[in-house]
Design a protein around this motif. Sequence first.
Motif, PDB file in Angstrom:
ATOM      1  N   ALA A  45      56.220  61.001  30.596  1.00 63.85           N
ATOM      2  CA  ALA A  45      56.962  60.670  29.321  1.00 63.85           C
ATOM      3  C   ALA A  45      56.099  59.834  28.507  1.00 63.85           C
ATOM      4  CB  ALA A  45      58.365  60.049  29.574  1.00 63.85           C
ATOM      5  N   ARG A  46      55.395  59.088  28.884  1.00 64.19           N
ATOM      6  CA  ARG A  46      54.527  58.283  28.189  1.00 64.19           C
ATOM      7  C   ARG A  46      53.319  59.069  27.609  1.00 64.19           C
ATOM      8  NH1 ARG A  46      52.353  55.178  32.333  1.00 64.19           N
ATOM      9  NH2 ARG A  46      54.497  54.480  32.323  1.00 64.19           N
ATOM     10  N   ALA A  47      52.919  59.832  28.534  1.00 63.89           N
ATOM     11  CA  ALA A  47      51.517  60.806  28.102  1.00 63.89           C
ATOM     12  C   ALA A  47      51.890  61.623  26.882  1.00 63.89           C
ATOM     13  CB  ALA A  47      51.144  61.465  29.118  1.00 63.89           C
ATOM     14  N   ASP A 105      42.993  40.853  34.519  1.00 61.97           N
ATOM     15  CA  ASP A 105      44.436  40.506  33.907  1.00 61.97           C
ATOM     16  C   ASP A 105      44.412  41.210  32.688  1.00 61.97           C
ATOM     17  OD1 ASP A 105      46.397  38.949  32.931  1.00 61.97           O
ATOM     18  OD2 ASP A 105      46.271  37.808  34.836  1.00 61.97           O
ATOM     19  N   VAL A 106      45.711  41.832  32.515  1.00 61.76           N
ATOM     20  CA  VAL A 106      46.019  42.228  31.283  1.00 61.76           C
ATOM     21  C   VAL A 106      46.231  41.260  29.865  1.00 61.76           C
ATOM     22  CG1 VAL A 106      47.177  44.424  32.307  1.00 61.76           C
ATOM     23  CG2 VAL A 106      48.372  42.372  31.645  1.00 61.76           C
ATOM     24  N   THR A 107      46.105  40.041  30.139  1.00 59.52           N
ATOM     25  CA  THR A 107      46.011  38.942  29.336  1.00 59.52           C
ATOM     26  C   THR A 107      44.648  38.671  28.903  1.00 59.52           C
ATOM     27  OG1 THR A 107      46.275  37.060  30.667  1.00 59.52           O
ATOM     28  CG2 THR A 107      48.528  37.887  29.922  1.00 59.52           C
ATOM     29  N   GLU A 126      56.931  43.924  31.756  1.00 56.40           N
ATOM     30  CA  GLU A 126      57.919  42.978  32.351  1.00 56.40           C
ATOM     31  C   GLU A 126      57.493  42.259  33.541  1.00 56.40           C
ATOM     32  OE1 GLU A 126      57.679  46.232  32.156  1.00 56.40           O
ATOM     33  OE2 GLU A 126      58.388  47.429  33.718  1.00 56.40           O
ATOM     34  N   HIS A 127      56.221  42.528  34.171  1.00 59.06           N
ATOM     35  CA  HIS A 127      55.500  42.136  35.238  1.00 59.06           C
ATOM     36  C   HIS A 127      54.597  41.002  34.864  1.00 59.06           C
ATOM     37  CE1 HIS A 127      57.421  45.008  37.812  1.00 59.06           C
ATOM     38  NE2 HIS A 127      56.999  45.961  36.843  1.00 59.06           N
ATOM     39  N   VAL A 128      54.464  40.656  33.636  1.00 60.59           N
ATOM     40  CA  VAL A 128      53.522  39.538  33.018  1.00 60.59           C
ATOM     41  C   VAL A 128      54.071  38.250  32.823  1.00 60.59           C
ATOM     42  CG1 VAL A 128      51.614  39.254  31.554  1.00 60.59           C
ATOM     43  CG2 VAL A 128      52.036  41.470  32.566  1.00 60.59           C
TER      44      VAL A 128
HETATM   45  C1  LIG Z   1      55.176  48.649  37.979  1.00 65.94           C
HETATM   46  S1  LIG Z   1      53.390  48.898  38.148  1.00 65.94           S
HETATM   47  C2  LIG Z   1      53.043  50.084  36.933  1.00 65.94           C
HETATM   48  C3  LIG Z   1      51.784  50.829  37.175  1.00 65.94           C
HETATM   49  C4  LIG Z   1      51.414  51.929  36.173  1.00 65.94           C
HETATM   50  N1  LIG Z   1      51.231  51.644  34.768  1.00 65.94           N
HETATM   51  C5  LIG Z   1      52.495  53.074  36.188  1.00 65.94           C
HETATM   52  O1  LIG Z   1      53.197  53.190  35.377  1.00 65.94           O
HETATM   53  O2  LIG Z   1      52.253  53.959  37.058  1.00 65.94           O
HETATM   54  C6  LIG Z   1      52.780  47.520  37.632  1.00 65.94           C
HETATM   55  C7  LIG Z   1      51.312  47.350  37.729  1.00 65.94           C
HETATM   56  O3  LIG Z   1      50.674  46.247  36.943  1.00 65.94           O
HETATM   57  C8  LIG Z   1      50.047  45.394  37.538  1.00 65.94           C
HETATM   58  N2  LIG Z   1      49.860  44.007  37.088  1.00 65.94           N
HETATM   59  C9  LIG Z   1      51.156  43.129  37.102  1.00 65.94           C
HETATM   60  N3  LIG Z   1      50.716  42.177  36.314  1.00 65.94           N
HETATM   61  C10 LIG Z   1      49.458  42.350  35.861  1.00 65.94           C
HETATM   62  C11 LIG Z   1      48.554  41.296  35.301  1.00 65.94           C
HETATM   63  N4  LIG Z   1      48.865  40.344  34.616  1.00 65.94           N
HETATM   64  N5  LIG Z   1      47.326  41.882  34.824  1.00 65.94           N
HETATM   65  C12 LIG Z   1      46.814  42.991  35.534  1.00 65.94           C
HETATM   66  N6  LIG Z   1      47.731  44.007  36.031  1.00 65.94           N
HETATM   67  C13 LIG Z   1      49.045  43.354  36.285  1.00 65.94           C
HETATM   68  C14 LIG Z   1      50.253  45.689  38.922  1.00 65.94           C
HETATM   69  O4  LIG Z   1      49.197  45.144  39.643  1.00 65.94           O
HETATM   70  C15 LIG Z   1      50.822  46.882  39.068  1.00 65.94           C
HETATM   71  O5  LIG Z   1      49.865  47.732  39.407  1.00 65.94           O
END
Ligand SMILES: C[S@@+](CC[C@H](N)C(=O)[O-])C[C@H]1O[C@@H](n2cnc3c(N)ncnc32)[C@H](O)[C@@H]1O
Length: 253
Positions: A45-47, A105-107, A126-128
């Motif tokens: 869906a994102r693509a 890190d994505v930040t 939502e994971h950061v």
């Molecule tokens: C729920 S998965 C989503 C993966 C991918 N985007 C997908 O939709 O298939 C979350 C991913 O974010 C990564 N992640 C979480 N926090 C991160 C951060 N601060 N910097 C880089 N990667 C991070 C995790 O290692 C994981 O691979």
Amino acid sequence: MRDAAAAPTRSGVLPRNDPRQYDDLVDEWWRPDGVFAMLHWLAEARAALVPPADRPGALLVDLGCGAGLLAPHVAGKGYRHVGVDLTRSALAQAAAHGVTPVNGDVTAAPLADGCADVVAAGEVLEHVPEWRGAVAEACRLLRPGGLLVLDTLNDNFLSRLVAVHIGERLPTVPRGIHDPRLFVDARALVAECARHGVTLQLRGVRPEVRGLLGWLLRRARGAAGAAPDGRAPRIVPTRSTAVLYQGWGVRKG
Ligand SMILES: C[S@@+](CC[C@H](N)C(=O)[O-])C[C@H]1O[C@@H](n2cnc3c(N)ncnc32)[C@H](O)[C@@H]1O
């Protein structure tokens, strides 16, 4: 004493949202009926929001790329696909699917300002712990005119109920993978993107109910994967952004 927020994974008990869970689940990423199944549906869906590249050498930066589930859905659109992730075990699989892996890190992505024609941030904000930093970084990486596409979970009671209390009891979401305290308020996200030059449009999305129920039934019978007609459950737009939502917007020149 065990932390109330702790949740079991295959390798024991880790705190919610602990990135080591992705190492424990490394064999699940590319299993169509595994616990990351819904990530495959969301990646498709994102693509769909990503147009074909409009110049040779165009770059798509995939923030929090995991094992590169977006790759098959953007292959053929003309981008070089670079993925940034904290988890090395996931990046190794992303690389095997044609993604150039960047461990970081994505930040604080080790990539140049304005390098990206497209930045994708799927199911990562939502994971950061500091999602605003990830948004700033996404916008920094985008060239003027470049496109940001993302999907994430809203920050409210309904979202916590659906994504954590219900979702994590279904076989499509690993238990303990979310920390609901990190969920991303949609209005705050739009405001933050605007601060960084991206006017974000939003729409709610959800798995198509019949497809999801069929998939759950087939999985319970040990025969999930795609539907008999070859399709996995589809992600469809929905009126409300209250739970899961997509965002997209172009960076101003
Ligand atoms: C729920 S998965 C989503 C993966 C991918 N985007 C997908 O939709 O298939 C979350 C991913 O974010 C990564 N992640 C979480 N926090 C991160 C951060 N601060 N910097 C880089 N990667 C991070 C995790 O290692 C994981 O691979």
